[in-house]
Design a protein around this motif. Sequence first.
Motif, PDB file in Angstrom:
ATOM      1  N   PHE C  74       0.830  -1.215   0.000  1.00 31.63           N
ATOM      2  CA  PHE C  74       0.000   0.000   0.000  1.00 31.63           C
ATOM      3  C   PHE C  74       0.861   1.261   0.000  1.00 31.63           C
ATOM      4  CE2 PHE C  74      -3.626  -2.427   0.284  1.00 31.63           C
ATOM      5  CZ  PHE C  74      -3.566  -3.335   1.323  1.00 31.63           C
ATOM      6  N   GLY C  75       2.155   1.051  -0.150  1.00 30.64           N
ATOM      7  CA  GLY C  75       2.998   2.242  -0.168  1.00 30.64           C
ATOM      8  C   GLY C  75       3.077   2.906   1.181  1.00 30.64           C
ATOM      9  N   ILE C  76       2.885   2.129   2.240  1.00 33.07           N
ATOM     10  CA  ILE C  76       2.987   2.707   3.600  1.00 33.07           C
ATOM     11  C   ILE C  76       4.402   2.471   4.081  1.00 33.07           C
ATOM     12  CG2 ILE C  76       2.175   2.499   5.969  1.00 33.07           C
ATOM     13  CD1 ILE C  76      -0.473   1.470   4.831  1.00 33.07           C
ATOM     14  N   GLU C  77       5.022   3.539   4.589  1.00 35.82           N
ATOM     15  CA  GLU C  77       6.379   3.336   5.092  1.00 35.82           C
ATOM     16  C   GLU C  77       6.499   4.068   6.429  1.00 35.82           C
ATOM     17  OE1 GLU C  77       7.528   6.965   2.140  1.00 35.82           O
ATOM     18  OE2 GLU C  77       8.432   5.005   1.855  1.00 35.82           O
ATOM     19  N   ILE C  78       7.436   3.598   7.240  1.00 30.53           N
ATOM     20  CA  ILE C  78       7.683   4.323   8.512  1.00 30.53           C
ATOM     21  C   ILE C  78       8.575   5.487   8.153  1.00 30.53           C
ATOM     22  CG2 ILE C  78       8.695   4.131  10.788  1.00 30.53           C
ATOM     23  CD1 ILE C  78       7.781   1.412  11.043  1.00 30.53           C
ATOM     24  N   HIS C  79       7.944   6.638   7.988  1.00 31.87           N
ATOM     25  CA  HIS C  79       8.694   7.814   7.523  1.00 31.87           C
ATOM     26  C   HIS C  79       8.668   8.849   8.650  1.00 31.87           C
ATOM     27  CE1 HIS C  79       9.066  11.376   4.522  1.00 31.87           C
ATOM     28  NE2 HIS C  79      10.149  11.184   5.228  1.00 31.87           N
ATOM     29  N   LEU C  80       9.781   8.903   9.384  1.00 34.71           N
ATOM     30  CA  LEU C  80       9.857   9.879  10.494  1.00 34.71           C
ATOM     31  C   LEU C  80      10.738  11.039  10.050  1.00 34.71           C
ATOM     32  CD1 LEU C  80      10.509   7.332  13.401  1.00 34.71           C
ATOM     33  CD2 LEU C  80       8.339   8.359  12.712  1.00 34.71           C
ATOM     34  N   ALA C  81      10.313  12.238  10.385  1.00 31.87           N
ATOM     35  CA  ALA C  81      11.159  13.387   9.990  1.00 31.87           C
ATOM     36  C   ALA C  81      11.048  14.454  11.079  1.00 31.87           C
ATOM     37  CB  ALA C  81      10.668  13.970   8.661  1.00 31.87           C
ATOM     38  N   LEU C  82      12.110  15.214  11.195  1.00 32.96           N
ATOM     39  CA  LEU C  82      12.166  16.206  12.273  1.00 32.96           C
ATOM     40  C   LEU C  82      12.533  17.554  11.660  1.00 32.96           C
ATOM     41  CD1 LEU C  82      12.394  16.144  15.582  1.00 32.96           C
ATOM     42  CD2 LEU C  82      14.773  16.598  15.085  1.00 32.96           C
ATOM     43  N   ASP C  83      11.724  18.583  11.965  1.00 31.45           N
ATOM     44  CA  ASP C  83      12.175  19.942  11.552  1.00 31.45           C
ATOM     45  C   ASP C  83      11.971  20.862  12.754  1.00 31.45           C
ATOM     46  OD1 ASP C  83       9.553  20.373  11.786  1.00 31.45           O
ATOM     47  OD2 ASP C  83       9.279  21.375   9.837  1.00 31.45           O
ATOM     48  N   GLY C  84      12.183  22.116  12.575  1.00 30.97           N
ATOM     49  CA  GLY C  84      12.173  23.065  13.701  1.00 30.97           C
ATOM     50  C   GLY C  84      10.945  22.887  14.581  1.00 30.97           C
ATOM     51  N   LEU C  85       9.777  22.922  13.946  1.00 33.47           N
ATOM     52  CA  LEU C  85       8.522  22.885  14.710  1.00 33.47           C
ATOM     53  C   LEU C  85       8.421  21.601  15.520  1.00 33.47           C
ATOM     54  CD1 LEU C  85       5.713  24.083  15.286  1.00 33.47           C
ATOM     55  CD2 LEU C  85       4.905  22.918  13.239  1.00 33.47           C
ATOM     56  N   SER C  86       8.638  20.447  14.833  1.00 32.29           N
ATOM     57  CA  SER C  86       8.433  19.191  15.585  1.00 32.29           C
ATOM     58  C   SER C  86       9.504  19.061  16.657  1.00 32.29           C
ATOM     59  CB  SER C  86       8.453  17.991  14.630  1.00 32.29           C
ATOM     60  OG  SER C  86       9.341  18.203  13.595  1.00 32.29           O
ATOM     61  N   LEU C  87      10.683  19.612  16.416  1.00 30.56           N
ATOM     62  CA  LEU C  87      11.732  19.500  17.448  1.00 30.56           C
ATOM     63  C   LEU C  87      11.286  20.229  18.718  1.00 30.56           C
ATOM     64  CD1 LEU C  87      14.591  18.676  18.273  1.00 30.56           C
ATOM     65  CD2 LEU C  87      15.359  20.908  17.465  1.00 30.56           C
ATOM     66  N   ILE C  88      10.789  21.454  18.524  1.00 30.45           N
ATOM     67  CA  ILE C  88      10.350  22.219  19.717  1.00 30.45           C
ATOM     68  C   ILE C  88       9.252  21.453  20.445  1.00 30.45           C
ATOM     69  CG2 ILE C  88       9.067  24.260  20.423  1.00 30.45           C
ATOM     70  CD1 ILE C  88      10.541  25.857  18.380  1.00 30.45           C
ATOM     71  N   LEU C  89       8.313  20.928  19.686  1.00 30.45           N
ATOM     72  CA  LEU C  89       7.164  20.282  20.343  1.00 30.45           C
ATOM     73  C   LEU C  89       7.602  18.986  21.022  1.00 30.45           C
ATOM     74  CD1 LEU C  89       4.400  21.046  17.709  1.00 30.45           C
ATOM     75  CD2 LEU C  89       4.708  22.035  19.979  1.00 30.45           C
ATOM     76  N   VAL C  90       8.589  18.311  20.437  1.00 30.65           N
ATOM     77  CA  VAL C  90       9.062  17.082  21.108  1.00 30.65           C
ATOM     78  C   VAL C  90       9.761  17.479  22.411  1.00 30.65           C
ATOM     79  CG1 VAL C  90      10.763  15.224  20.948  1.00 30.65           C
ATOM     80  CG2 VAL C  90       9.240  15.670  19.031  1.00 30.65           C
ATOM     81  N   ALA C  91      10.564  18.526  22.335  1.00 32.27           N
ATOM     82  CA  ALA C  91      11.239  18.982  23.572  1.00 32.27           C
ATOM     83  C   ALA C  91      10.169  19.351  24.610  1.00 32.27           C
ATOM     84  CB  ALA C  91      12.115  20.195  23.255  1.00 32.27           C
ATOM     85  N   LEU C  92       9.111  20.053  24.148  1.00 29.29           N
ATOM     86  CA  LEU C  92       8.026  20.441  25.065  1.00 29.29           C
ATOM     87  C   LEU C  92       7.399  19.185  25.677  1.00 29.29           C
ATOM     88  CD1 LEU C  92       6.452  23.051  25.896  1.00 29.29           C
ATOM     89  CD2 LEU C  92       4.780  22.442  24.171  1.00 29.29           C
ATOM     90  N   THR C  93       7.209  18.156  24.810  1.00 25.98           N
ATOM     91  CA  THR C  93       6.614  16.914  25.337  1.00 25.98           C
ATOM     92  C   THR C  93       7.506  16.345  26.429  1.00 25.98           C
ATOM     93  OG1 THR C  93       6.029  16.562  23.037  1.00 25.98           O
ATOM     94  CG2 THR C  93       5.593  14.752  24.545  1.00 25.98           C
ATOM     95  N   GLY C  94       8.811  16.280  26.150  1.00 23.17           N
ATOM     96  CA  GLY C  94       9.734  15.736  27.151  1.00 23.17           C
ATOM     97  C   GLY C  94       9.639  16.519  28.446  1.00 23.17           C
ATOM     98  N   PHE C  95       9.663  17.828  28.310  1.00 31.03           N
ATOM     99  CA  PHE C  95       9.659  18.680  29.522  1.00 31.03           C
ATOM    100  C   PHE C  95       8.352  18.488  30.293  1.00 31.03           C
ATOM    101  CE2 PHE C  95      10.486  22.026  32.320  1.00 31.03           C
ATOM    102  CZ  PHE C  95       9.397  22.893  32.359  1.00 31.03           C
ATOM    103  N   LEU C  96       7.213  18.594  29.572  1.00 26.81           N
ATOM    104  CA  LEU C  96       5.923  18.484  30.287  1.00 26.81           C
ATOM    105  C   LEU C  96       5.725  17.069  30.812  1.00 26.81           C
ATOM    106  CD1 LEU C  96       3.484  20.710  28.214  1.00 26.81           C
ATOM    107  CD2 LEU C  96       4.448  21.105  30.461  1.00 26.81           C
TER     108      LEU C  96
END
Lengths: 622, 179, 510, 102
Positions: C74-96
């Motif tokens: 089905f053309g589904i792949e595990i495609h993870l990517a990180l850019d400025g926005l997601s980095l900040i939000l991941v850091a926020l997730t870790g902190f909270l």
Amino acid sequence: MMVTPVVLSFLFPLMGTLILAFSAGRLGPRASSVIGVGSVGLAALATLWAVMGHGGGTEGVTLWTWIAVGDFQPTIGLAVDGLALVMMSVITGVGFLIHLFAAWYMTGEAGITRFYAWMNLFVFSMMLLVLGDNLLLLFLGWEGVGLCSYGLIGYYYQGLDNARAAFKAFVVTRIGDVFLALGLFLIFMELGTLDIATVLARAPELWAEGSATANLAALLVLGGALGKSAQVPLHTWLPDAMAGPTPVSALIHAATMVTAGVYLIARLNGLFLLAPDVMLLVGVIGAVSLLLAAFAALAQTDIKRVLAYSTMSQIGYMFFALGVGAFDAAIFHLVTHAFFKALLFLSAGAVIISCHHEQDMGKLGGLWRKLPVAYGGFVVGGAALVALPLVSAGFFSKDEILWQAMAAERTGLLIAGLLGAVLTGIYTVRLILGTFHGEPGSDHARHPEPGTSVFTHHLPLVVLAVLSTFIGAWIYPGLGGLFPEAPGDTVETGHTLLQVLAMGAAIAGLALAGWLFLMRRSWLDNITDKGAGAGLWKLWHHAWGFDALFDRALVRPWQWSVRMLRFDFINLFMNLPALIARAFNAGLVRSQNGRTRSYAVVMVFGTTVILLALALAPGGGA
Amino acid sequence: MEIAFYLSGLVAVLATVGVITGTSPVHAVVYLIVSLIAVAMVFFALGAPFAGALEIIVYAGAIMVLFVFVVMMLNLRPDAERELTWTHPRYWLGPSLLALVLLGALLALLRQGGVSEVIDGELLTARAVGLTLFGPWLMVVELAAILLLAALVTASHVGRRSNPLNRKMSGNRNRGGTP
Amino acid sequence: MILVWLILIPFLGGLLCWQAERWGEQAPRWIALATMLFVLVISVLLWLGGNFSLPGNGESQWLLEWRVDWIPRFGIEIHLALDGLSLILVALTGFLGALAVLCSWHEIAHRVGFFHLNLLFILGGVVGVFLALDLFLFFLFWEMMLVPMYFLIALWGHSGSPGQTRIRAATRFFIYTQASGLLMLVAILALVFVHYSNTGELSFSYDVLRGTDVPEPLAFWLMLGFFIAFAVKLPVVPFHGWLPDAHAQAPTAGSVDLAGILLKTAAYGMIRFALPLFPEQSAAFAPVAMTLGLVGIIYGAVLACGQQDIKRLIAYTSISHMGFVLIALYSGSELAIQGAIILMVAHAFSSAGLFILSGQLYERIHTRDMRTMGGLWSRIPVLPGFTLCFVAASLGMPATANFVGEFMVLFGTFPSAPVVVVIASVGLVLAAIYSLLLMQRVHYGPEYRPGPLKGPDAREYGMMLTLLVLTIAVGLYPQPLLDTTAAVAAPVAELFTDGADLAARAGEVN
Amino acid sequence: MNGIPMEHGLILASILFSLGLAGLMLRRSMLFVLMSLEVMLNSAALAFVVGATAWNQPDGQAMFLLVITLAAAEASVGLALMIQLYQRYRSLDLDAASRMRG
């Protein structure tokens, strides 16, 4: 970040606040008052040093860029020019004296640390407001001052009406702030920058004089100024703000915060010059507030409320001056007003503490021999307020304003100004006679305990008294260069005529009040008891009913809608799917009646339908 | 030979109507046997002697006898009064109309079907049927055997008079089991 | 590979906590704390390491990318990517996440291991949402967040009034998000099938699907499917019913997570998926979205003033704040979108702070009903001071991050929609009203019940101080955040300009 | 003697089938239900045989045999259940056993 005296001048109060705030009860009353007064004292010294070192023109100090996105680049930058220095010296100078007096006033009160933390934060925010080189930093100081006034008015938070007064003050000033914010948005959209110097430079190029955008921008900035300086439409919070301790009223509601609006309009004078009819509106609002407050002050019983309305009327004079285009005169009056109004408030504070928190004029009286210093302060301050000729500072500044109005041929405003001067005379005399002369109204007043400590009680009052005389007027450096040509500078004739007129008005007011209150006291009392007189007195007592009007027009509908909406009706729409599902369920359940035969019938019905569909379907059959 | 087909067809239909509308169970069973025999006659008329024989032996002989046994065992009497209650048109009008509609649909489909074969009477001998049964259809026959076995087990278990499930369940209702 | 670890760490940590319950109650807490701090440290290291300048043509816009085929058919792949926005939000997730663990140190007593399992699974799901780029994977993590949250509210929450039990609130939360998630799934599948019918190639990948030209009427409905899914989570007014109940019944950790991060996944989803996938339709839909944002601001504020329960009041304030974010996202100006991102971070700090404070209040006076509170200023040593600071933040006091976020939003949106900004600034006054109302009814006014209460211990003090310092830091110096997300906001803003000429008018001024 | 057209056979089968069906729906007593069931099965078998003889294919009859085995199995189980019903409810009325109500 170069440590220039200017930066120091606003860092000291900040440090004072941080130390006091994070001390969390470890600091005793003495220690916290020392820190509180000390930090503002140091700030005053730093300002003095800055004034000495200032070589004219504007020195800019940029600490760091606050936000940088595309062309939205507000910086944390300070612009120090004559106006800023004058304001800074008023804030720190008068502020220091008030902090000193507060040490005496607040002895024995719980939570002095919190008090001084708020006071220092207030001075810090006011300094930022005055020093900010761009409108966003000014807005930061603007809101900070609002928050501190909330904290300080609501100092005695146990009482519910004190907390409500603080709440009302914050919300009304916040409405003004929203107007200012909208003005900022408009200015940024049209001029692309928030830096004050660039705004004043670019505005004349892009906006024609009297064009719609210029008018709108000026109007919005005026809205902000009205909120903070408690002028006519947004003034209802000032009298209630007297719920806070008296030094707070002295600092915030006399010397500094209420003058922020005047400072803002003076700072953005280029904008207002582009919108002449908004300038006129400023003048008119000033005149209206002036008269309204003067009449209201005549009918107050609480001495602090009299002073509150007097402040409102004096600021009306400053707006009057701004409206006429006499920016320098407005700032001059701002400075002198800071001196004598602070003096009046502090003396009132001295009276209140000595008479165990008694503020009602009816219960005071016969104190002039027992509280000499306070009486002296009241007399000198009152003289300055009434603008007693040649002797008091008030005379020079108010006369200047009236002269500018006359020169700008605004006769209507001039008459209002003169009438205001007469009324000021009357209510000041009424205040002094009611508080200090006649029979003491209560046993508190019979044996007051006068303030004894020289350093924290007598010194501030004496210094302010000295400043309220002609010496105060002489200190004022004159900011001619900063502001555009005031109308009065070119015209020469008629100056003396005006001075005579102004003197006449002041003396007439004094004489009339003296005659009324000393000789005709009884006649006056029965006028205010019967029909028309009593009605008028009540109307003035409630400041022409503005408060009641706003309460009925805005507050009550708001509370009603909050109560109505407590039951979240939009949420009901989302319960709809659940209801539909439950209805279907009820319907289908009935078909499960347990009888096999009815199931058989349903099954047969199903097959026949399918067969019919097959039979009737167009391509049906084999 | 056609007359035999139509005649026995008619008899079968009438007998079936008798089964449906009968009030006493015994008459109904007998009508059913008559109907089955009539159908067997149809098979013979069509030229499928093996099927007809089977029909008589298995269907009419075995299954119907089973019915008769059960009817006798439970000595059911015609409970006329309950039957009468539902003869009121409101009960039988709906389902019978439905059956008619179904019949109409079937006939409509048949007419559209364009089936043009004609049965000309030559016999389909039992031998041919036997060959297909044990030729390609061997698996199915075995399955049929297993099906019968399963039915046997179920019938014996469910039908037993004193089965444990029954005693526990009906312990409180009809004490002392049935005769 | 780091990205995979970023997602796996919370899940593994969760399992570890669950088993660690055997060695006593403290073990799961320390493990959970360590896990979340580990996530925080990784994201901060990534932040310091990465450069976030606008990607030149050619190099990919993602800081880190990791692709592996999952279901090739089905053309589904595990495609993870990180850019400025997601980095900040991941850091926020870790902190909270760390904060959530810290604030429930004493609050959660029974089944501690299982609690931390759920908590960490939520955070793992959220990190997954922020990193996933394949639409299918995004939807997977989007749904995965819900189940542990449901258990968190249902098992460890505390019931409000008998009618409003926590089970009802948890179920309502679950159904709301699940149903809207279904809409999004339908939209995703429709998009994939349209792409398949156009190009004959079946794929769920983000870049490919951005290119598909969907026939006009259908595109609007697909956009609506995405919008509603994110609107329910944001929450936008008509779909906000679940938030107050979920907050009122959730444990403090749950509320902190819910308000701090789960609301941000919706805003992130809009920036990442709803806007870029359907630019023209979103531009056409912008006025409606903005009006919904406005209604959210005003309605949230009015309701907030009417609440008796402290956590419900804070929940309604979140609705009001998120109204600003919605307006910004659909304003099509880079300044507004940057402001929205700052506002998201600021709201996370201020609402997390307020929830932790209400949790601490609950631990001391065992009630959330404001009618039985009053004059707490003198009874509790330091907490009221912190509450005042966070209340100032929530009403948008300058020098706090909320002010920077809100004013950037308003500055950015003014050129394109002045009327919206005027009404939104009425929201500023209402914000002042409900924030001060909260402060007044809880800490000022006459004392409802005398008697001093114990002050915050080191843990609570540390939490409050870090949150306050962060709020003030972002308020005074938001530049690091702005630089990281500059690369994200610019393209999203341009999406609208090639469609509408709104921002062009603002551009010609300077 | 030109033989019997196949439709007539099938028509007969459908008439019998719908009669059995009507009986199934009308009668309340389980015995009659079982009997109408037998009639329906028999009509299906008839259709098979008609088909078989029409196309001369023995498979039809093989299928007929299977239908009969099925009918036998079904009848036996049906009757066993009927006995239980009788034991339990003292009557053969199907509506009595309607405890599965919604």
